[in-house]
Each structure stands twice: as C-alpha cells, then as structure tokens.
Design a protein around this motif. Structure first.
Motif, PDB file in Angstrom:
ATOM      1  N   ARG A 173      32.767 -52.373  15.927  1.00 28.48           N
ATOM      2  CA  ARG A 173      31.556 -52.892  15.469  1.00 28.48           C
ATOM      3  C   ARG A 173      30.841 -51.620  14.728  1.00 28.48           C
ATOM      4  O   ARG A 173      30.239 -51.972  13.493  1.00 28.48           O
ATOM      5  CB  ARG A 173      30.725 -53.347  16.581  1.00 28.48           C
ATOM      6  CG  ARG A 173      31.047 -54.852  16.821  1.00 28.48           C
ATOM      7  CD  ARG A 173      29.862 -55.551  17.433  1.00 28.48           C
ATOM      8  NE  ARG A 173      29.699 -55.221  18.742  1.00 28.48           N
ATOM      9  CZ  ARG A 173      30.328 -55.697  19.797  1.00 28.48           C
ATOM     10  NH1 ARG A 173      31.399 -56.584  19.826  1.00 28.48           N
ATOM     11  NH2 ARG A 173      30.149 -55.030  21.147  1.00 28.48           N
ATOM     12  N   VAL A 174      30.954 -50.560  15.126  1.00 27.96           N
ATOM     13  CA  VAL A 174      30.219 -49.387  14.530  1.00 27.96           C
ATOM     14  C   VAL A 174      30.815 -49.022  13.523  1.00 27.96           C
ATOM     15  O   VAL A 174      30.399 -49.050  12.048  1.00 27.96           O
ATOM     16  CB  VAL A 174      30.321 -48.172  15.515  1.00 27.96           C
ATOM     17  CG1 VAL A 174      29.617 -46.911  14.719  1.00 27.96           C
ATOM     18  CG2 VAL A 174      29.460 -48.500  16.645  1.00 27.96           C
ATOM     19  N   LEU A 175      32.298 -49.153  13.080  1.00 25.02           N
ATOM     20  CA  LEU A 175      32.971 -48.873  11.915  1.00 25.02           C
ATOM     21  C   LEU A 175      32.727 -49.926  10.892  1.00 25.02           C
ATOM     22  O   LEU A 175      32.809 -49.584   9.749  1.00 25.02           O
ATOM     23  CB  LEU A 175      34.531 -48.484  12.305  1.00 25.02           C
ATOM     24  CG  LEU A 175      34.637 -47.200  13.056  1.00 25.02           C
ATOM     25  CD1 LEU A 175      36.286 -47.220  13.426  1.00 25.02           C
ATOM     26  CD2 LEU A 175      34.335 -46.034  12.483  1.00 25.02           C
ATOM     27  N   PRO A 194      29.636 -49.408  27.117  1.00 20.50           N
ATOM     28  CA  PRO A 194      30.012 -49.914  25.894  1.00 20.50           C
ATOM     29  C   PRO A 194      31.194 -51.024  25.865  1.00 20.50           C
ATOM     30  O   PRO A 194      31.944 -50.521  26.793  1.00 20.50           O
ATOM     31  CB  PRO A 194      30.341 -48.714  24.907  1.00 20.50           C
ATOM     32  CG  PRO A 194      30.710 -47.559  25.797  1.00 20.50           C
ATOM     33  CD  PRO A 194      29.936 -47.650  26.859  1.00 20.50           C
ATOM     34  N   ARG A 203      27.677 -50.454   5.287  1.00 26.95           N
ATOM     35  CA  ARG A 203      26.771 -49.731   4.664  1.00 26.95           C
ATOM     36  C   ARG A 203      27.040 -48.945   3.520  1.00 26.95           C
ATOM     37  O   ARG A 203      26.615 -48.871   2.466  1.00 26.95           O
ATOM     38  CB  ARG A 203      26.178 -48.633   5.646  1.00 26.95           C
ATOM     39  CG  ARG A 203      25.276 -47.615   5.242  1.00 26.95           C
ATOM     40  CD  ARG A 203      24.703 -46.995   6.504  1.00 26.95           C
ATOM     41  NE  ARG A 203      23.484 -47.587   7.361  1.00 26.95           N
ATOM     42  CZ  ARG A 203      22.520 -47.071   8.139  1.00 26.95           C
ATOM     43  NH1 ARG A 203      22.691 -45.930   8.033  1.00 26.95           N
ATOM     44  NH2 ARG A 203      21.950 -47.808   8.581  1.00 26.95           N
ATOM     45  N   ARG A 204      28.364 -48.358   3.569  1.00 26.35           N
ATOM     46  CA  ARG A 204      28.936 -47.537   2.227  1.00 26.35           C
ATOM     47  C   ARG A 204      28.919 -48.369   1.246  1.00 26.35           C
ATOM     48  O   ARG A 204      28.923 -47.950  -0.040  1.00 26.35           O
ATOM     49  CB  ARG A 204      30.380 -47.024   2.723  1.00 26.35           C
ATOM     50  CG  ARG A 204      30.058 -45.711   3.721  1.00 26.35           C
ATOM     51  CD  ARG A 204      31.382 -45.012   3.710  1.00 26.35           C
ATOM     52  NE  ARG A 204      31.207 -44.038   4.479  1.00 26.35           N
ATOM     53  CZ  ARG A 204      31.874 -43.201   5.154  1.00 26.35           C
ATOM     54  NH1 ARG A 204      33.285 -43.617   5.329  1.00 26.35           N
ATOM     55  NH2 ARG A 204      31.660 -42.049   5.841  1.00 26.35           N
ATOM     56  N   PHE A 263      33.116 -52.097  20.821  1.00 24.41           N
ATOM     57  CA  PHE A 263      31.907 -51.351  20.367  1.00 24.41           C
ATOM     58  C   PHE A 263      32.302 -50.639  18.894  1.00 24.41           C
ATOM     59  O   PHE A 263      31.805 -50.526  18.094  1.00 24.41           O
ATOM     60  CB  PHE A 263      31.394 -50.563  21.308  1.00 24.41           C
ATOM     61  CG  PHE A 263      30.296 -49.704  20.861  1.00 24.41           C
ATOM     62  CD1 PHE A 263      28.987 -50.203  20.515  1.00 24.41           C
ATOM     63  CD2 PHE A 263      30.324 -48.373  20.623  1.00 24.41           C
ATOM     64  CE1 PHE A 263      27.824 -49.529  19.919  1.00 24.41           C
ATOM     65  CE2 PHE A 263      29.276 -47.520  20.286  1.00 24.41           C
ATOM     66  CZ  PHE A 263      28.153 -48.146  19.981  1.00 24.41           C
ATOM     67  N   THR A 264      33.489 -49.874  19.023  1.00 23.50           N
ATOM     68  CA  THR A 264      33.732 -49.045  18.264  1.00 23.50           C
ATOM     69  C   THR A 264      34.252 -49.602  16.814  1.00 23.50           C
ATOM     70  O   THR A 264      33.634 -49.118  15.673  1.00 23.50           O
ATOM     71  CB  THR A 264      35.212 -48.027  18.917  1.00 23.50           C
ATOM     72  OG1 THR A 264      34.824 -47.217  19.764  1.00 23.50           O
ATOM     73  CG2 THR A 264      35.454 -46.924  17.610  1.00 23.50           C
ATOM     74  N   ARG A 293      30.304 -51.764  10.594  1.00 20.27           N
ATOM     75  CA  ARG A 293      28.912 -51.511  10.239  1.00 20.27           C
ATOM     76  C   ARG A 293      28.682 -50.257   8.981  1.00 20.27           C
ATOM     77  O   ARG A 293      27.994 -50.462   8.072  1.00 20.27           O
ATOM     78  CB  ARG A 293      27.829 -51.356  11.155  1.00 20.27           C
ATOM     79  CG  ARG A 293      26.969 -52.636  11.539  1.00 20.27           C
ATOM     80  CD  ARG A 293      25.895 -52.453  12.520  1.00 20.27           C
ATOM     81  NE  ARG A 293      24.805 -51.771  11.903  1.00 20.27           N
ATOM     82  CZ  ARG A 293      23.607 -51.580  12.873  1.00 20.27           C
ATOM     83  NH1 ARG A 293      23.660 -51.643  13.900  1.00 20.27           N
ATOM     84  NH2 ARG A 293      22.546 -51.013  12.165  1.00 20.27           N
ATOM     85  N   LEU A 294      29.592 -49.388   9.325  1.00 21.32           N
ATOM     86  CA  LEU A 294      29.599 -48.284   8.486  1.00 21.32           C
ATOM     87  C   LEU A 294      30.179 -48.508   7.233  1.00 21.32           C
ATOM     88  O   LEU A 294      29.659 -47.997   6.226  1.00 21.32           O
ATOM     89  CB  LEU A 294      30.547 -47.100   9.274  1.00 21.32           C
ATOM     90  CG  LEU A 294      30.582 -45.636   8.543  1.00 21.32           C
ATOM     91  CD1 LEU A 294      29.338 -45.045   8.894  1.00 21.32           C
ATOM     92  CD2 LEU A 294      31.506 -44.889   9.427  1.00 21.32           C
ATOM     93  N   ASN A 295      31.292 -49.164   7.195  1.00 25.80           N
ATOM     94  CA  ASN A 295      31.889 -49.754   6.052  1.00 25.80           C
ATOM     95  C   ASN A 295      30.964 -50.521   5.140  1.00 25.80           C
ATOM     96  O   ASN A 295      30.863 -50.526   3.874  1.00 25.80           O
ATOM     97  CB  ASN A 295      33.221 -50.418   6.166  1.00 25.80           C
ATOM     98  CG  ASN A 295      34.501 -49.762   6.577  1.00 25.80           C
ATOM     99  OD1 ASN A 295      34.276 -48.339   6.577  1.00 25.80           O
ATOM    100  ND2 ASN A 295      35.324 -50.263   7.456  1.00 25.80           N
TER     101      ASN A 295
END
Lengths: 115, 179
Positions: free
Chosen positions: A25-27, A18, A33-34, A22-23, A29-31
C-alpha cells in the motif's frame, strides 16, 4: 492504586502491527504521488528532450533580443512636427536631397508668387 | 537497531526494492510509536503510510552516516504531533460552532472508570505536553532521547514533563472532587 501508572501500563500493551499488505500500500501510494507530481518536462519523451530544450532556448533568446533592442523611429521628431505644415516647396527645400529640375523650380516659384 | 546503510544509498538512487526493504524493516517501529497516540487501527495505518511517504520524499536529505532510525522516529513524532493538533482544533471548532446535541444530552452517558478518566485526561492534554509524557512513561525513553526525537533542549523536555504531570494531576483531582 495509581490510575496514571495503570494507564501507562495499559497503554504499553496496546500496539498495532502492520498488516501483510502494508508495504504494498505504501509503495502504491508512492507511485501515485510520483505520477501526480510529474510536470510538463516528464511528459516529453526522453529522446525529444534535447530538441525541446533547444527550441525553448531559442524562443526565449528571441524574446530577450526583442525586449533589449530599442525601437528605432522611422523619422525624427522635427520631421514629424514639421510635416503637417510643410508645403511642397518646403518639402523640396528641407527633405529632398536631389536638386529639382528647372521646370519644377519655375512651377514652384510661380506658386510662391501667386501666394 | 541493526541497519544496512547501503539501503539509504540505494533508495536515494531510486531503487524500488530498497524502499520496500526500508518499509519492511521499520514499519513495526513506526506502528508502535503511532499506536501510543492513536487508538484506531485505521488512523495508525494511515499515519504510518504518511510517515513513509514523507521519508521517501526527503530521502535525498539523509546522509548515509546519519542515524536513520532516529531520523525516522523524529518524522513519526512530528507527524503524530501535527495530526493531534489538527484533531484538537477540529474538536474545539465542533464544540464551539457545531450543532448542539440536545437529543443526546438527555441520555445519561456511562460514567468512565478510573482508568477511563485517566485516559480521557491524557487525551485532553495539549500535544506539546502529551507527547513527551507518553514517550517518557510509555515508551520509557530518557530525557535526552526525547529531546533528540522532538528537537528540543533537555531543559525544555523536563519543563514539559513537569507541566504535563501537574496538569494531569489537576484534571484528575478536579474530576474526583466533582464526583
């Protein structure tokens, strides 16, 4: 030389790691989505939620009561079917609860006699 | 793998730093597993992101005493399986209904070497057979671990491994004869 063994050895060496962001970007995307998943309930501010809930419940109760209470007809079936044929004399006889005055009675008798 | 179970409890409570810690701790493992099936860095990264999003969407379903790394591996493998199936379906559809590449046909493709042929044969395998074979031969997992990761019985894993090897041998044998 076994080509499959060589392939598996080669595959074992190929590993992606990674990246530094990377972390994040994941967070992110998570926000995202929420935010997308929040429904109408989440749009309502926390302080007004109880008021909103009570209003919704009352509206729902009103509709339920409206659905459950049967519609009462204004008059009975017999009354409705007879109405078209009733003469004023019959109307007095069947519908009026009070006894007509003597003058009215005489007028009615006169009308009957003429017929 | 050492794992702080408290992280799951905190993540279930919506603690953002717990999410971050989980991604930091397990992203290398997820990347390694996905790298076994996909050859482009972008694909691996996209799928790894999908894996973590799926995990966080279902974080409430995990019990604190559950084997989290095992559960994460299962989600990763399932995500790879779904993607491989999609890719395979797209490829079949393109071959069946896509435009004929007449211009490209005239250019003689370079003949892959032995390793390339073996790789093509492996990539051509059905994901149902390919995944257990790669987990066994490349990841060096035991049959029991593969069964647990894929949610299959050990017998089923053994059958799939046998079929995968047989199929690979037949593809490589027929290609050798064609040459």
């Amino acid at each position: 030389m076994n080509p499959l063994k060589d392939l598996f050895d080669d595959e074992r060496k190929r590993v992606f790691l990674p990246g530094p962001s990377f972390t994040e970007r994941v967070l992110a995307r998570l926000n995202e989505r929420r935010l997308r998943e929040t429904g109408i309930w989440d749009i309502v501010p926390g302080s007004t939620r109880p008021v909103f809930a009570v209003a919704l419940t009352l509206i729902l109760c009103f509709f339920i009561v409206q659905l459950m209470v049967p519609l009462a007809p204004q008059r009975g079936m017999i009354e409705a079917s007879l109405e078209a044929e009733q003469s004023p004399a019959e109307s007095f006889l069947y519908n009026e609860t009070e006894v007509p005055s003597r003058e009215v009675m005489e007028q009615l008798i006169a009308l009957e006699d003429q017929q | 793998m050492e794992f702080d179970r408290e992280l799951i409890v905190r993540a279930q409570a919506g603690d953002r730093s717990a999410y971050e810690a989980i991604v930091n701790q397990f992203s290398a493992m997820v990347f390694r597993l996905i790298s076994r099936f996909f050859r482009s860095r972008e694909d691996v990264e996209d799928l790894a992101q999908d894996v973590f999003l799926k995990v966080f969407a279902r974080i409430d379903q995990i019990r604190p005493d559950e084997n989290f790394p095992g559960w994460l591996s299962r989600v990763t493998i399932n995500t790879c399986y779904d993607e491989l199936r999609k890719t395979r379906r797209r490829k079949t559809a393109m071959e069946t209904y896509g435009p004929e590449l007449t211009a490209e046909k005239s250019v003689a493709p370079t003949e892959p070497d032995t390793l390339g042929k073996a790789r093509l044969a492996l990539q051509g395998l059905d994901p149902k057979l390919r995944i257990p074979l790669v987990l066994k031969e490349v990841e060096e997992l035991s049959v029991e671990e593969i069964a647990r990761t894929m949610g299959l019985t050990q017998t089923n894993v053994k059958v799939r491994l046998f079929r995968a090897r047989k199929k690979l041998a037949s593809i490589l044998g027929s290609r050798g004869k064609q040459k």
